[in-house]
Enzyme design. Sequence first.
Site, PDB file in Angstrom:
ATOM      1  N   PHE A 141       0.854  -1.197   0.000  1.00  0.00           N
ATOM      2  CA  PHE A 141       0.000   0.000   0.000  1.00  0.00           C
ATOM      3  C   PHE A 141       0.880   1.234   0.000  1.00  0.00           C
ATOM      4  CE2 PHE A 141      -2.480   3.441   1.820  1.00  0.00           C
ATOM      5  CZ  PHE A 141      -3.668   3.330   1.117  1.00  0.00           C
ATOM      6  N   ASP A 227       9.210   2.441   1.242  1.00  0.00           N
ATOM      7  CA  ASP A 227       8.100   3.221   1.788  1.00  0.00           C
ATOM      8  C   ASP A 227       7.968   2.857   3.266  1.00  0.00           C
ATOM      9  OD1 ASP A 227       5.664   4.160   2.684  1.00  0.00           O
ATOM     10  OD2 ASP A 227       4.567   3.685   0.852  1.00  0.00           O
ATOM     11  N   LYS A 257       2.956   9.795   8.545  1.00  0.00           N
ATOM     12  CA  LYS A 257       2.267   9.342   9.762  1.00  0.00           C
ATOM     13  C   LYS A 257       2.899   9.880  11.056  1.00  0.00           C
ATOM     14  CE  LYS A 257      -0.210   5.342   7.994  1.00  0.00           C
ATOM     15  NZ  LYS A 257      -1.625   5.604   8.148  1.00  0.00           N
TER      16      LYS A 257
HETATM   17  N1  PLP Z   1       2.375   4.371   2.375  1.00  0.00           N
HETATM   18  C1  PLP Z   1       2.108   3.531   3.378  1.00  0.00           C
HETATM   19  C2  PLP Z   1       3.044   2.399   3.665  1.00  0.00           C
HETATM   20  C3  PLP Z   1       0.960   3.703   4.168  1.00  0.00           C
HETATM   21  O1  PLP Z   1       0.697   2.841   5.164  1.00  0.00           O
HETATM   22  C4  PLP Z   1       0.102   4.782   3.888  1.00  0.00           C
HETATM   23  C5  PLP Z   1      -1.132   4.984   4.670  1.00  0.00           C
HETATM   24  O2  PLP Z   1      -1.608   4.142   5.371  1.00  0.00           O
HETATM   25  C6  PLP Z   1       0.427   5.638   2.822  1.00  0.00           C
HETATM   26  C7  PLP Z   1       1.569   5.419   2.086  1.00  0.00           C
HETATM   27  C8  PLP Z   1      -0.466   6.798   2.501  1.00  0.00           C
HETATM   28  O3  PLP Z   1      -0.343   7.762   3.506  1.00  0.00           O
HETATM   29  P1  PLP Z   1      -1.420   8.926   3.692  1.00  0.00           P
HETATM   30  O4  PLP Z   1      -2.689   8.305   4.107  1.00  0.00           O
HETATM   31  O5  PLP Z   1      -0.804   9.825   4.743  1.00  0.00           O
HETATM   32  O6  PLP Z   1      -1.517   9.643   2.399  1.00  0.00           O
END
Ligand code: PLP
Length: 403
Positions: A141, A227, A257
């Site tokens: 994700f 990520d 986050k």
């Molecule tokens: N990347 C990862 C690994 C995530 O867990 C998330 C959100 O849960 C995101 C990107 C997207 O982040 P945001 O919701 O702050 O846009």
Amino acid sequence: MALTSKETFDLARQVLTGNYVRAPLSIVRGQGSYVWDAEGKRYLDLLPGLGVNGLGHCPPRVVEALRQQAGELLHIHNNYLIESQARLAQKLIQHATGMGEAKAFFCNSGTEASECAIKMARLWGKQNGGKWKFITLENGFHGRTYGALSATGQTNLHKGCEPLLPGFVHVPINDAKALEQAFQDKEVAAFIVEPVQGEGGIFSCTPEYLQTASALCDWHGALLLYDEVQAGMGRTGDLYAYQTLGAPAPDVLWLAKALGGGFPIGAVLARADACEFMVPGTHGSTFGGNPLACAAGLAVLETIEQEGLLAQVRETGVHLGKGLDALKQRFPKLVLATRRVGLMAAIDLSVPGKAYLEKCRDKGLLINCTHDTVLRLLPAMNVTCAQLDEGLSIITEVLKEQA
Ligand code: PLP
């Protein structure tokens, strides 16, 4: 007069888009690992802010830093200098072992950080043999905008949004052969991977897999991109998850986050050569790295350092692991598996988790459910063993009742 939870629920249903499953709970106050709803009921929050409140709710240093900054300067754009932005970048880079002379770009969310990393890799790839494609993981994700969504390996989230960006292929986690096969495409610019998949249900890459990935990237002239939006910022017991796993350093790593302790901020760290082509005009963000966000980020890092929270996560993580093992032993038919890295934990149920989630909430515990059957916990770094026990005993009670 303030609204009740029910009144806010009814108003929200009337005026807000329907893209979230909203619990009928209006949270009005938080402190540490507890929150209170509009009716004054207290809840133990073992998933504070879906990973955003890494220091729990309203961490004092962050609140104070925001108060102070708000009285001095709320916003200034990136064509001027922001001292706290440069200092935050310096600190994040200092912790990024193995990334060398890295540089940072700031934005406001995880999705934006994913977008920046994707653009950065394309800019780099175009100058390095005309490469523009990406390999990413199934079940991964990376966010909801088009680049991030195309990188996301959960096809159910793509539905209705097609066509996505071209050039993304998804391979299974920890399958070195599949990765090697995908690298047969000579136009691959980068491999994008969460060292620990969060939304996917807490699945960790093995260090050997990431070692192979790093070697394949080197061999094929591609970038390795981590990520760490969910797993980074201390949640695994090191500031960065790749360090906990003993995996090689990436070319690019991104965070969001927990970085702002509750205030929106995202960051992309990149080796100097990987971001060489981020020249004026190629990318930007009006709000990115603003004084408030950076004051919060610096206060988060200071709290982690001063309160020895990385060591604490390693200890409380082990305690949580024992609790999860006990659940699995006690409910072998209901609990198929448990997984944990630091304070990221998942409980795989043999049945849908929604009813369990709601029962937990009724009994004063907030967690969530991903992929229909996976209960997920992302407790704050400063959660205590006693609070974890409190949460585990509520889960036990609920599993017992439903078993
Ligand atoms: N990347 C990862 C690994 C995530 O867990 C998330 C959100 O849960 C995101 C990107 C997207 O982040 P945001 O919701 O702050 O846009």
